[in-house]
Motif scaffolding. Structure first.
Motif, short mmCIF file in Angstrom:
data_model
loop_
_atom_site.label_atom_id
_atom_site.label_comp_id
_atom_site.label_asym_id
_atom_site.label_seq_id
_atom_site.Cartn_x
_atom_site.Cartn_y
_atom_site.Cartn_z
N ALA A 35 -6.89 11.84 -5.65
CA ALA A 35 -6.57 10.61 -6.36
C ALA A 35 -5.08 10.36 -6.35
CB ALA A 35 -7.07 10.69 -7.80
N ALA A 57 -1.22 -0.91 -4.29
CA ALA A 57 -2.08 0.23 -4.61
C ALA A 57 -1.33 1.54 -4.40
CB ALA A 57 -3.33 0.19 -3.73
N MET A 58 -1.40 2.43 -5.37
CA MET A 58 -0.77 3.76 -5.33
C MET A 58 0.75 3.70 -5.23
SD MET A 58 -3.45 5.88 -2.92
CE MET A 58 -2.86 5.10 -1.42
N ILE A 94 -8.70 9.13 -2.00
CA ILE A 94 -8.81 9.29 -0.55
C ILE A 94 -9.06 10.76 -0.25
CG2 ILE A 94 -7.64 9.02 1.67
CD1 ILE A 94 -5.99 6.80 0.38
N GLN A 149 -10.72 4.47 -14.99
CA GLN A 149 -11.47 4.08 -13.80
C GLN A 149 -12.42 5.20 -13.41
OE1 GLN A 149 -9.48 1.90 -10.65
NE2 GLN A 149 -10.46 3.18 -9.08
N LYS A 163 -6.34 4.83 -6.00
CA LYS A 163 -7.33 5.05 -4.95
C LYS A 163 -7.64 6.54 -4.86
CE LYS A 163 -6.51 1.11 -1.85
NZ LYS A 163 -7.91 0.63 -1.92
N TYR A 200 -2.10 7.41 -7.87
CA TYR A 200 -1.96 6.38 -8.89
C TYR A 200 -0.66 5.63 -8.73
CZ TYR A 200 -4.99 10.02 -10.84
OH TYR A 200 -5.95 10.98 -11.03
N TYR A 237 0.85 -1.19 0.00
CA TYR A 237 0.00 0.00 0.00
C TYR A 237 0.88 1.24 0.00
CZ TYR A 237 -3.81 3.15 1.39
OH TYR A 237 -4.73 4.15 1.45
N ASN A 238 0.80 2.05 -1.06
CA ASN A 238 1.57 3.28 -1.16
C ASN A 238 3.07 3.04 -1.00
OD1 ASN A 238 1.50 6.01 -1.73
ND2 ASN A 238 1.43 6.62 0.41
N GLY A 245 -14.77 7.39 -10.83
CA GLY A 245 -14.86 7.80 -9.44
C GLY A 245 -16.23 8.39 -9.17
#
Length: 436
Positions: A60, A27-28, A56, A111, A54, A62, A2-3, A113
């Motif tokens: 956004a 992700a990200m 948040i 994608q 994602k 990426y 994650y990140n 949103g």
């Protein structure tokens, strides 16, 4: 997961040699992330970002190959293969290339949103992109993918000497969301419906300056334009080729052909389209442009709503082929003027219907048989409006278009169907006209 980042620094990251390989799938996640500058001076760098995006708190994020404030490549080889949804190859405030080889392939799909749609980018900058030199290839295959996108300006090549990069951009993905063009609903050709995003070759919010280098841009789907600016486009040098389903070159402002050689082949919409809506929308200075569409009416070779908005202020060469201008009222508007706005050399708006054939080489010559320009079409082109102008053309003189099936062999410049500086002469008459 994650990140995550393969290489992360609060300061600068500089790679001068060796072999660097980073694969990231979280992700990200970012292959290389810097809060300052990432510089590639040498070595072989291979990045494979594939993580999800994602949103948040309405922000956004990426998966990216490189994420930095500034990205600079002076040498070496950087290869990025991205596949995450709406992912980025390189994302920075400013992107500059001065040499080396940069190869970005991005298959990331669009994608949706809650409040927006997100699409993949090959090179994405918030302020400025300057491709000064190098060999650069950007290939986009995902829905709505943008090969190169700048929220500020885009500069290609060096104004001082006309040198520049070898740039190849292709996008094959379809539009993402409800974006589309032409068709029903009263929409003008090429106009997009809201809520979606079309694929683009090079999309720039600010001004575009093409000073040099060689450019090849291809697109394949509805709404996919080759070179787009929301302000002004200056083509000052280099050699540029656009083969696009939608407009090859599109601007909300003026388009200037002040130098270099530009060939635009539109097969689903206009070749060149300015929406400036007044005199100077398209200006032929000392550059050369060959612009044609094989789509048929109402698509145009040079579209600026009215012929009177075209200006010739130098000794450049222009040949266009397509349908008649829509008129000052836009698509379906009033009749266009029979003359351009102003001209410093002879020209003609040929309004006779003529069907150009692929495999033939058409030569524009004067009464003495002197070759002004030779041009050839990639596919059959039915034209009801052709613009002709070239250095040496004089008002009141007669000029001839003839064709042969043999390509010129002595052209000083040969570029995607355009031949300059040749003594080639056609053997079969097509038509003739008197210059204004």
């Amino acid at each position: 997961s994650y990140n995550a980042s393969g290489l992360k620094a609060d300061g600068n990251v500089t790679i001068s040699g060796g072999t660097v390989t980073v694969r990231n799938s979280g992700a990200m996640s970012k292959s290389i992330k810097s809060k300052a500058t990432v510089t590639i001076d040498g070595g072989t760098v291979t990045l494979t970002p594939s993580g999800a995006m994602k949103v948040i708190n309405s922000d956004a994020s990426y998966s990216s190959g490189v994420k930095a404030v500034d990205f600079v490549q002076n040498g070496g080889t950087l290869t990025i293969t991205a596949s995450g949804a709406a992912g980025r190859g390189i994302s920075a405030t400013n992107i500059t290339t001065n040499g080396g080889t940069l190869d970005v392939t991005n298959s990331g799909a669009g994608q949706s949103g809650t409040n927006d749609n997100y699409t993949a980018k090959g090179l994405k900058a918030d302020t400025k992109i300057a491709l000064n030199a190098g060999t650069i290839t950007v290939k986009m295959t995902g829905t709505g993918g943008k090969g190169i996108k700048s929220a500020g300006t885009y500069t290609q090549g060096l104004k001082a000497d006309g040198s520049g990069p070898t740039l190849t951009v292709s996008t094959t993905g379809s539009s993402f969301g409800s974006s589309g063009s032409s068709g029903g609903g009263g929409m003008m050709p090429g106009q997009q419906s809201s809520g979606g995003s079309s694929a683009k070759g090079i999309k720039v919010q600010g001004t575009i300056y093409l000073y040099g280098g060689e450019t090849v841009v291809t697109t394949a789907t509805d709404g996919a334009e080759g070179l787009e600016s929301k302000t002004t486009i200056y083509i000052e040098g280099g050699r540029h080729y656009f083969k696009c389903y939608d407009d090859c070159i599109n601007s909300s402002g003026c388009i200037y052909f002040n130098g270099g050689v530009t060939v635009c082949y539109g097969y689903g919409n206009d070749a060149v389209d300015s929406n400036y809506g007044r005199t100077g929308a398209i200006t032929i200075g000392n550059g050369t442009v060959f612009a044609y569409t094989t789509k048929g009416s109402p698509e145009e070779g040079l579209d600026c709503d009215n012929n009177s908005y075209i200006v010739i202020n130098g000794t450049g060469t222009a040949v266009s082929a397509g349908a008649q201008q829509g008129g000052g009222g836009g698509w379906g508007g009033s009749s266009s003027s029979s003359s351009i706005g102003s001209a410093t050399q002879g020209y003609n708006l040929y309004t006779g219907s003529y069907s150009y054939s692929a495999g033939r080489y058409y030569t524009l010559s004067d009464a003495s048989g002197n070759n002004l320009v030779t041009y050839s079409f990639e596919a059959a082109c039915s034209s009801s409006l052709s613009l002709f102008t070239a250095a040496g053309m004089k008002s009141g003189s007669t000029y001839y278009v003839k064709y042969s099936t043999t390509a010129p062999t002595d052209a000083q410049t040969a570029w995607h169907g355009l031949y300059l500086g040749s003594s080639h002469a056609g053997t079969n008459s097509a038509f003739n006209f008197t210059a204004k």
